[in-house]
Write an enzyme that holds these catalytic residues in place. Structure first.
Site, short mmCIF file in Angstrom:
data_model
loop_
_atom_site.label_atom_id
_atom_site.label_comp_id
_atom_site.label_asym_id
_atom_site.label_seq_id
_atom_site.Cartn_x
_atom_site.Cartn_y
_atom_site.Cartn_z
N ARG A 236 -3.66 4.61 -7.13
CA ARG A 236 -4.46 3.85 -6.15
C ARG A 236 -5.93 4.28 -6.17
O ARG A 236 -6.61 4.28 -5.14
CB ARG A 236 -3.92 4.02 -4.72
CG ARG A 236 -2.49 3.60 -4.54
CD ARG A 236 -2.35 2.08 -4.64
NE ARG A 236 -1.01 1.69 -4.24
CZ ARG A 236 0.04 1.61 -5.06
NH1 ARG A 236 -0.12 1.86 -6.37
NH2 ARG A 236 1.22 1.25 -4.63
N SER B 288 -0.97 -1.78 3.44
CA SER B 288 -0.66 -0.36 3.62
C SER B 288 -1.91 0.38 4.07
O SER B 288 -2.94 0.30 3.41
CB SER B 288 -0.20 0.26 2.31
OG SER B 288 0.92 -0.41 1.83
N GLU C 255 -5.90 4.13 2.87
CA GLU C 255 -6.02 3.40 1.61
C GLU C 255 -7.21 2.43 1.59
O GLU C 255 -7.88 2.31 0.57
CB GLU C 255 -4.71 2.64 1.34
CG GLU C 255 -4.62 2.10 -0.06
CD GLU C 255 -3.37 1.28 -0.30
OE1 GLU C 255 -2.31 1.88 -0.49
OE2 GLU C 255 -3.45 0.05 -0.32
P1 NAP Z 1 9.63 0.78 -0.30
O1 NAP Z 1 10.43 0.07 -1.32
O2 NAP Z 1 10.12 0.87 1.10
O3 NAP Z 1 9.34 2.28 -0.80
C1 NAP Z 1 8.52 3.16 -0.05
C2 NAP Z 1 7.56 3.86 -1.00
O4 NAP Z 1 8.33 4.53 -1.96
C3 NAP Z 1 6.67 2.88 -1.72
O5 NAP Z 1 5.40 3.04 -1.19
C4 NAP Z 1 6.82 3.21 -3.18
O6 NAP Z 1 5.62 3.77 -3.73
C5 NAP Z 1 7.86 4.28 -3.26
N1 NAP Z 1 8.95 3.84 -4.13
C6 NAP Z 1 10.01 3.06 -3.79
N2 NAP Z 1 10.83 2.91 -4.83
C7 NAP Z 1 10.28 3.59 -5.86
C8 NAP Z 1 10.68 3.81 -7.21
N3 NAP Z 1 11.81 3.30 -7.72
N4 NAP Z 1 9.86 4.55 -8.00
C9 NAP Z 1 8.74 5.07 -7.50
N5 NAP Z 1 8.30 4.90 -6.24
C10 NAP Z 1 9.07 4.17 -5.42
O7 NAP Z 1 8.16 0.25 -0.37
P2 NAP Z 1 7.45 -0.87 0.48
O8 NAP Z 1 6.57 -0.19 1.43
O9 NAP Z 1 8.43 -1.88 0.95
O10 NAP Z 1 6.54 -1.51 -0.63
C11 NAP Z 1 7.06 -2.04 -1.83
C12 NAP Z 1 5.94 -2.09 -2.85
O11 NAP Z 1 4.89 -2.93 -2.41
C13 NAP Z 1 5.35 -0.72 -3.11
O12 NAP Z 1 5.09 -0.60 -4.47
C14 NAP Z 1 4.08 -0.75 -2.30
O13 NAP Z 1 3.06 0.07 -2.83
C15 NAP Z 1 3.69 -2.20 -2.36
N6 NAP Z 1 2.93 -2.54 -1.17
C16 NAP Z 1 1.59 -2.49 -1.22
C17 NAP Z 1 0.85 -2.79 -0.09
C18 NAP Z 1 -0.63 -2.76 -0.09
O14 NAP Z 1 -1.23 -3.22 0.86
N7 NAP Z 1 -1.28 -2.20 -1.08
C19 NAP Z 1 1.51 -3.13 1.07
C20 NAP Z 1 2.87 -3.13 1.09
C21 NAP Z 1 3.59 -2.84 -0.04
P3 NAP Z 1 4.41 2.92 -4.34
O15 NAP Z 1 3.66 2.45 -3.15
O16 NAP Z 1 3.69 3.93 -5.16
O17 NAP Z 1 4.98 1.81 -5.15
#
Ligand code: NAP
Length: 337
Positions: A163, A237, A332
């Site tokens: 990020r 996020s 972030e």
């Molecule tokens: P989630 O599936 O509930 O998982 C929580 C966190 O664990 C995520 O932030 C993700 O990191 C990490 N994670 C989950 N599975 C993983 C795997 N197999 N390998 C490595 N890391 C893992 O996540 P969530 O919050 O619902 O979000 C899903 C994805 O959407 C994530 O990649 C998240 O970054 C992205 N997202 C981005 C935003 C934004 O505004 N930038 C908002 C919501 C969600 P990572 O974040 O590093 O992937």
């Protein structure tokens, strides 16, 4: 050029004051002219896309806000296996993903529905569901406000990290990105590794999804857990996932029953959302802002509260996480002060 322009309506969190000068640029020439004008008037340039990852402080901000609206989507080279696509920095990112998927080009489908412009994606190395823009971006073109010229910057010179990139770290504010170049694949996409997406696809009997099925799946999962910023003001996020070493992870595992963690090089990535939730903030409202009931990492601003109150909430969450976990959460979004 307009003067005294309110920035809150130009950001998805809808906080902040006004900026002294504002201009929207649809061409490289307009970007250069705006930057030259700002240099002559000794004003810093504030680059705006769709304002989806930006928190603006109460003004007035003595700057020139430069809104990037450069269009463009062109397949510049291709063979049987791959294609090169050059995208204008002002293109709405999700529209770019949609076009790539329709053309059968793999590499960005997991980044479906990430808000904002294409030009903003390298700045924080946007990532979701196991993909990040650094995985496909080969180079970008930017106006260098220091050398006062357009430059091409290759992938290896972007200093991409988790990020992060040089554009939000050591060179924050120096480059105005005008286009990005992506190398995409015509081969079948790799099946998703993230549990939430895998489960969603499996429920429909899909184990080897097509590009369109991955895009649809990501969109469905995101819609289920994230508020639409055009309806509920938010910046996605709010905190980065902390990276800790093995000793810190072991220490947490002795104190908490389940610590969601993922290997990250020789370290471990923790889920910032879990930390915020464990601190008891999910679904709570403080100082006019609320933590989204379906996703503790998203701060929403339905009451149209202000910057000072947002900072109070951020301070409260950071202090709670520090006291309970010994971890310093880092926001972030970019803060413009
Ligand atoms: P989630 O599936 O509930 O998982 C929580 C966190 O664990 C995520 O932030 C993700 O990191 C990490 N994670 C989950 N599975 C993983 C795997 N197999 N390998 C490595 N890391 C893992 O996540 P969530 O919050 O619902 O979000 C899903 C994805 O959407 C994530 O990649 C998240 O970054 C992205 N997202 C981005 C935003 C934004 O505004 N930038 C908002 C919501 C969600 P990572 O974040 O590093 O992937």
């Amino acid at each position: 050029m307009r003067e005294h322009v309110a920035l809150a309506p130009l950001t998805t969190m809808q906080v902040g004051g006004s900026v002294d000068y504002f201009v929207a640029a649809r061409t490289r020439g307009a970007v250069e002219a705006a930057c030259e004008w700002a240099a002559e008037h000794k004003l810093p340039v504030l680059v705006l896309g769709e304002g989806s990852n930006m928190i603006v402080s109460d003004g007035p901000l003595h700057r020139l806000a430069l809104k990037i609206e450069l269009p463009g989507f062109e397949v510049t080279a291709q063979d049987n296996d791959s294609a090169t696509v050059v995208v204008g920095a002002g293109e709405h990112w999700d529209g770019v993903v949609e076009r790539c998927v329709k053309l059968g080009l793999a590499g960005v489908e997991a980044l479906s529905m990430v808000p904002g412009t294409a030009g903003a994606t390298p700045v924080q190395n946007v990532g979701a569901y196991g993909a990040e823009i650094a995985g496909t971006l080969t180079e970008l073109e930017a106006y260098d406000t220091k050398e006062r010229e357009f430059v091409r910057i290759g992938h290896d010179d972007c200093a991409f990290g988790y990020r992060s990139s040089r554009f939000r770290e050591e060179d924050a504010g120096r480059f105005v990105i005008v286009s990005i170049t992506l190398a995409l694949s015509k081969r079948p996409p790799a099946p998703p590794v993230y549990e939430s997406l895998r489960r969603h696809l499996a429920e429909q009997g899909i184990t080897e999804p097509t590009l369109a099925q991955i895009r649809d799946g990501v969109m469905a999962v995101r819609k289920r857990i994230l508020p639409d910023p055009s309806v509920v003001p938010n910046t996605g996020s709010f905190f980065k996932n902390p990276i800790v070493d093995a000793a810190k992870l072991r220490q947490l595992e002795t104190r908490f029953e389940r610590v969601p963690s993922y290997t990250y090089g020789d370290k471990f990535k923790l889920a910032a959302g879990w930390i915020v939730e464990e601190c008891g903030f999910k679904g709570q409202e403080h100082f006019g802002f609320a933590l989204w009931p379906q996703h503790a990492l998203v701060i929403t601003n339905s009451n149209h509260a202000g910057y000072t109150d947002l900072m109070k909430l951020v301070e409260l969450i950071v202090r709670s996480a520090q006291e309970k976990f010994g971890i310093t959460l880092e926001p972030e979004p970019l803060f413009v002060r």
